[in-house]
Design a protein around this motif. Structure first.
Motif, PDB file in Angstrom:
ATOM      1  N   THR A 168      68.359  45.430 -71.768  1.00 14.80           N
ATOM      2  CA  THR A 168      68.296  46.812 -71.273  1.00 14.80           C
ATOM      3  C   THR A 168      69.000  46.966 -69.940  1.00 14.80           C
ATOM      4  O   THR A 168      69.843  47.854 -69.755  1.00 14.80           O
ATOM      5  CB  THR A 168      66.835  47.268 -71.165  1.00 14.80           C
ATOM      6  OG1 THR A 168      66.224  47.237 -72.455  1.00 14.80           O
ATOM      7  CG2 THR A 168      66.740  48.675 -70.597  1.00 14.80           C
ATOM      8  N   ASN A 225      63.933  44.642 -70.097  1.00 15.79           N
ATOM      9  CA  ASN A 225      64.355  43.293 -70.439  1.00 15.79           C
ATOM     10  C   ASN A 225      65.833  43.123 -70.092  1.00 15.79           C
ATOM     11  O   ASN A 225      66.513  44.071 -69.678  1.00 15.79           O
ATOM     12  CB  ASN A 225      64.064  42.970 -71.903  1.00 15.79           C
ATOM     13  CG  ASN A 225      64.765  43.911 -72.868  1.00 15.79           C
ATOM     14  OD1 ASN A 225      65.810  44.480 -72.562  1.00 15.79           O
ATOM     15  ND2 ASN A 225      64.185  44.101 -74.044  1.00 15.79           N
ATOM     16  N   TYR A 226      66.348  41.895 -70.279  1.00 12.35           N
ATOM     17  CA  TYR A 226      67.721  41.622 -69.842  1.00 12.35           C
ATOM     18  C   TYR A 226      68.733  42.489 -70.590  1.00 12.35           C
ATOM     19  O   TYR A 226      69.682  43.002 -69.997  1.00 12.35           O
ATOM     20  CB  TYR A 226      68.052  40.143 -70.023  1.00 12.35           C
ATOM     21  CG  TYR A 226      69.412  39.781 -69.465  1.00 12.35           C
ATOM     22  CD1 TYR A 226      69.569  39.594 -68.104  1.00 12.35           C
ATOM     23  CD2 TYR A 226      70.523  39.670 -70.294  1.00 12.35           C
ATOM     24  CE1 TYR A 226      70.809  39.292 -67.569  1.00 12.35           C
ATOM     25  CE2 TYR A 226      71.774  39.366 -69.773  1.00 12.35           C
ATOM     26  CZ  TYR A 226      71.909  39.174 -68.403  1.00 12.35           C
ATOM     27  OH  TYR A 226      73.140  38.885 -67.878  1.00 12.35           O
ATOM     28  N   THR A 238      53.507  36.710 -67.399  1.00  6.96           N
ATOM     29  CA  THR A 238      54.933  36.942 -67.635  1.00  6.96           C
ATOM     30  C   THR A 238      55.770  36.268 -66.545  1.00  6.96           C
ATOM     31  O   THR A 238      55.268  35.904 -65.479  1.00  6.96           O
ATOM     32  CB  THR A 238      55.274  38.439 -67.651  1.00  6.96           C
ATOM     33  OG1 THR A 238      54.986  39.007 -66.359  1.00  6.96           O
ATOM     34  CG2 THR A 238      54.468  39.176 -68.713  1.00  6.96           C
ATOM     35  N   HIS A 262      58.694  37.509 -64.301  1.00  2.03           N
ATOM     36  CA  HIS A 262      59.289  38.777 -63.872  1.00  2.03           C
ATOM     37  C   HIS A 262      60.357  38.447 -62.834  1.00  2.03           C
ATOM     38  O   HIS A 262      60.082  37.755 -61.852  1.00  2.03           O
ATOM     39  CB  HIS A 262      58.202  39.673 -63.258  1.00  2.03           C
ATOM     40  CG  HIS A 262      58.624  41.085 -63.029  1.00  2.03           C
ATOM     41  ND1 HIS A 262      57.934  42.160 -63.574  1.00  2.03           N
ATOM     42  CD2 HIS A 262      59.635  41.625 -62.311  1.00  2.03           C
ATOM     43  CE1 HIS A 262      58.506  43.288 -63.194  1.00  2.03           C
ATOM     44  NE2 HIS A 262      59.543  42.990 -62.420  1.00  2.03           N
ATOM     45  N   SER A 313      63.395  35.312 -68.178  1.00  2.00           N
ATOM     46  CA  SER A 313      62.601  36.480 -67.786  1.00  2.00           C
ATOM     47  C   SER A 313      62.091  37.295 -68.967  1.00  2.00           C
ATOM     48  O   SER A 313      62.819  37.563 -69.921  1.00  2.00           O
ATOM     49  CB  SER A 313      63.436  37.394 -66.879  1.00  2.00           C
ATOM     50  OG  SER A 313      63.853  36.695 -65.744  1.00  2.00           O
ATOM     51  N   ASP A 314      60.830  37.719 -68.857  1.00  2.00           N
ATOM     52  CA  ASP A 314      60.272  38.692 -69.788  1.00  2.00           C
ATOM     53  C   ASP A 314      60.600  40.114 -69.355  1.00  2.00           C
ATOM     54  O   ASP A 314      60.773  41.009 -70.188  1.00  2.00           O
ATOM     55  CB  ASP A 314      58.743  38.537 -69.854  1.00  2.00           C
ATOM     56  CG  ASP A 314      58.325  37.151 -70.303  1.00  2.00           C
ATOM     57  OD1 ASP A 314      58.701  36.753 -71.417  1.00  2.00           O
ATOM     58  OD2 ASP A 314      57.638  36.460 -69.525  1.00  2.00           O
ATOM     59  N   HIS A 315      60.663  40.319 -68.040  1.00  2.00           N
ATOM     60  CA  HIS A 315      60.888  41.667 -67.499  1.00  2.00           C
ATOM     61  C   HIS A 315      61.703  41.518 -66.223  1.00  2.00           C
ATOM     62  O   HIS A 315      61.551  40.548 -65.481  1.00  2.00           O
ATOM     63  CB  HIS A 315      59.553  42.360 -67.196  1.00  2.00           C
ATOM     64  CG  HIS A 315      59.677  43.833 -66.981  1.00  2.00           C
ATOM     65  ND1 HIS A 315      59.722  44.742 -68.013  1.00  2.00           N
ATOM     66  CD2 HIS A 315      59.780  44.561 -65.827  1.00  2.00           C
ATOM     67  CE1 HIS A 315      59.831  45.960 -67.526  1.00  2.00           C
ATOM     68  NE2 HIS A 315      59.874  45.883 -66.197  1.00  2.00           N
TER      69      HIS A 315
END
Length: 251
Positions: A234, A231-232, A33, A35, A215-217
């Motif tokens: 959120t 995630n973005y 990922t 991150h 980004s994934d997280h």
């Protein structure tokens, strides 16, 4: 810890003469990922980065990489395990060519001493691999150019090439877009996306549009603590995150 977690921290804390710069941070970074670690100025992002790569020693807490406790290890040992960082300020040899910079990095990967006293023929044996790395970061046409003559964005691309020469499983990027114009930002974002194909990437980045696209997280820090994760979509809609950025003078 599940098998898909490559790097984790638990209760990571560092205190400087009564000031707690990183306060009980627990992270889980998943393999494969991208991150992002974000937050307003003074949130503790770079300090946390320095803890993860062992340039600082935590007051308490643990850091685990690939299931192994690395909390007490030295930076060079951690790099040899496959956890390699780049720096906020470009770190290349200015008067060596792009090719020579990558070739030096390839020698580092071998361990032991450098080959400065060896014949040019021996050094040329590394050229093919060095040229492949330059091609991967879009610098083939600049191989013979001294690093000092490269644009700022291309210097950062060269630094990523020298970092990739160490064959990291996980790459930590400290503000890779710092000081760049729009064209260089797009170039380096595309490069990060390419090199993430078979690696895990953790990056500290202020450019939120880059964070959103790559980004994934995301983990948001504020005053040294984890404020939010997700995630973005959120984290960008989280009232506490909005307050932290506006309160710090950021839109």
């Amino acid at each position: 810890m599940t098998a898909d977690i490559i790097l984790s921290t638990r209760d990571l804390t560092i205190e400087f003469k009564g000031f707690v710069a990183v306060d009980g941070v627990s992270l889980d970074i998943r393999r494969g990922t991208i991150h992002a670690l974000i937050g307003p100025n003074g949130a503790g992002k770079t300090t946390c980065f320095n803890l993860l790569t062992k340039f600082l020693t935590p007051t308490k807490g643990t850091i685990t990489f690939k299931g192994n406790d690395i909390t007490a290890l030295r930076p060079a040992t951690v790099a040899r395990l496959g956890l390699v960082r780049s720096f906020q300020i470009s770190a290349v040899f200015p008067h060596l060519t792009a090719l020579e910079n990558v070739r030096v990095a390839l020698q580092r990967k071998r361990g032991g001493s450098f080959d400065f006293w060896r014949s040019e023929r021996v050094l040329r044996a590394l050229n093919d691999e060095a040229l492949n790395l330059l091609d991967a970061v879009g610098l083939t046409d600049f191989a013979a150019l001294p690093a000092v003559e490269l644009s700022y964005g291309r210097k950062r691309a060269l630094e990523i090439a020298t970092t990739l020469a160490l064959d990291p499983e996980m790459l930590l990027l400290d503000e890779p877009m710092a000081g760049m114009g729009h064209e260089d930002v797009e170039r380096i974002a595309a490069l990060i996306r390419r090199v993430s194909a078979n690696r895990t990437i953790l990056m500290v980045e202020h450019n939120l549009s880059v964070v959103a696209s790559l980004s994934d997280h995301i983990t948001v820090l504020a005053r040294g603590k984890v404020l939010a994760e997700g995630n973005y979509s959120t984290v960008s809609s989280n009232p506490a995150v909005i307050e932290a950025y506006i309160g710090a003078g950021h839109a």
